[in-house]
Design an enzyme around this catalytic site. Structure first.
Site, PDB file in Angstrom:
ATOM      1  N   HIS A  16       1.082 -62.992   7.570  1.00  0.00           N
ATOM      2  CA  HIS A  16       1.653 -62.878   6.233  1.00  0.00           C
ATOM      3  C   HIS A  16       1.877 -61.422   5.831  1.00  0.00           C
ATOM      4  O   HIS A  16       2.944 -61.067   5.329  1.00  0.00           O
ATOM      5  CB  HIS A  16       0.724 -63.563   5.228  1.00  0.00           C
TER       6      HIS A  16
ATOM      7  N   ASP B 171       3.447 -66.913   9.887  1.00  0.00           N
ATOM      8  CA  ASP B 171       2.960 -67.003   8.519  1.00  0.00           C
ATOM      9  C   ASP B 171       3.120 -68.435   8.029  1.00  0.00           C
ATOM     10  O   ASP B 171       4.237 -68.878   7.747  1.00  0.00           O
ATOM     11  CB  ASP B 171       3.727 -66.053   7.600  1.00  0.00           C
TER      12      ASP B 171
ATOM     13  N   ASP C  46       5.747 -61.163  -0.465  1.00  0.00           N
ATOM     14  CA  ASP C  46       4.781 -61.870  -1.284  1.00  0.00           C
ATOM     15  C   ASP C  46       5.182 -61.751  -2.764  1.00  0.00           C
ATOM     16  O   ASP C  46       6.353 -61.913  -3.098  1.00  0.00           O
ATOM     17  CB  ASP C  46       3.373 -61.317  -0.995  1.00  0.00           C
TER      18      ASP C  46
END
Length: 297
Positions: free
Chosen positions: A274, A245, A120
């Site tokens: 995710h 994801d 991320d």
């Protein structure tokens, strides 16, 4: 002078599976950055960088196994997250400023031969550190992240960005749960909520989606320059994206195609959503240890 909120220690009194001693570094502008530092001080450092809206708690299942393999694990909380100080104005956050904050901490720690594990926003910031200081890094393991440079936002991300901007409520723990395939215990959801005891303390979590350099964004030129460096990066670079994801699906392809260090057989698909650190921590750890061994560190 940046106005900030410092979450009281009492908010972290009942955090499960997080036995790590807090460590702090005071940045030049007075903000306090929290980080975990576990394992042998002289060991090869594995830098675990979280994204948004999580914090270093996300890596709690991975730190022990990597330390047990003989490595030194560092897991900082980005400014605005976790136990780090949280500017209360969205205007105090920018992509470039976060890179500067993390580089200041990184250089103060005197790190070298670093194995970066990121996901991320941890990849958006971590990969910019790699491209700014490639000689300091021995390997990279990337999961569910990227280094966007002006592309159109995926539909799932566009919805997330709109939610972060407009939703009257912003339940951090609930957001983590929705992006995770594993059913999280109530105490874990509460741990993700713990750093944010005031509405203003969520300013960073709220603004981060808008800072991703997609479309016409001020950071696109710097991203393109970073990609030029990645296209010369020959040290091991492993992708371990998850199979479910919707935001980062297929995001490994540019790295596997364009990064010389990614021309190997260590890439793998992990099982989960995710926040893969919750869904498949063992798989992520395996990718880290295999890549570090392949790098000879």
């Amino acid at each position: 002078m940046i106005k900030f909120h410092r979450t009281p220690d009492a908010c972290f009194a009942n955090i499960p599976e997080y036995p790590f001693d807090p460590r702090y570094h005071i940045l030049q502008d007075g903000l306090r950055l929290h980080y975990i530092d576990e394992g042998p001080p002289g060991g090869i450092p594995v830098l675990m960088m979280h994204g948004e809206p999580s914090w270093s708690f996300l890596y709690r299942k991975m730190i022990g196994p990597v330390v047990n393999a003989g490595y030194r694990v560092l897991a900082p909380d980005l400014i605005g997250f976790g136990k780090s100080d949280k500017p209360t104005s969205k205007g105090d956050f920018s992509y470039a400023q976060h890179i500067a904050w993390m580089r200041e901490w990184f250089e103060a720690m005197g790190l070298h031969q670093v194995v970066l594990a990121c996901q991320d926003w941890g990849s958006l910031i971590g990969l910019r550190l790699v491209t700014a200081m490639p000689d300091k890094f021995a390997a990279v393991i990337l999961s569910n992240g990227g280094l966007p440079a002006g592309q159109d936002p995926p539909p799932a991300f566009a919805k997330w960005r709109t939610f972060a901007r407009l939703s009257p409520v912003f339940p951090i723990g609930g957001i983590i749960q929705k992006a995770t395939r594993t059913a999280l215990d109530d105490s874990v959801v509460a741990a993700y909520n713990a750093p944010y005891d005031t509405r203003a303390s969520k300013a960073g979590s709220r603004i981060f989606p808008a800072l991703v350099p997609l479309g016409d964004n001020v950071e696109v030129p710097a991203q393109l320059a970073a990609w030029k460096v990645l296209e010369t990066f020959e040290k091991p670079f492993t992708c371990c994206f998850s199979d479910r994801d919707p935001i980062t699906k297929g995001g490994d392809a540019p790295f596997r195609d364009r990064v010389p260090g990614a021309k190997h057989e260590l890439h793998r698909t992990l099982s989960g959503g995710h926040f893969i650190q919750e869904d498949d921590p063992e798989g992520f750890v395996g990718a880290i240890l295999d890549t570090a061994k392949f790098a000879g560190v």
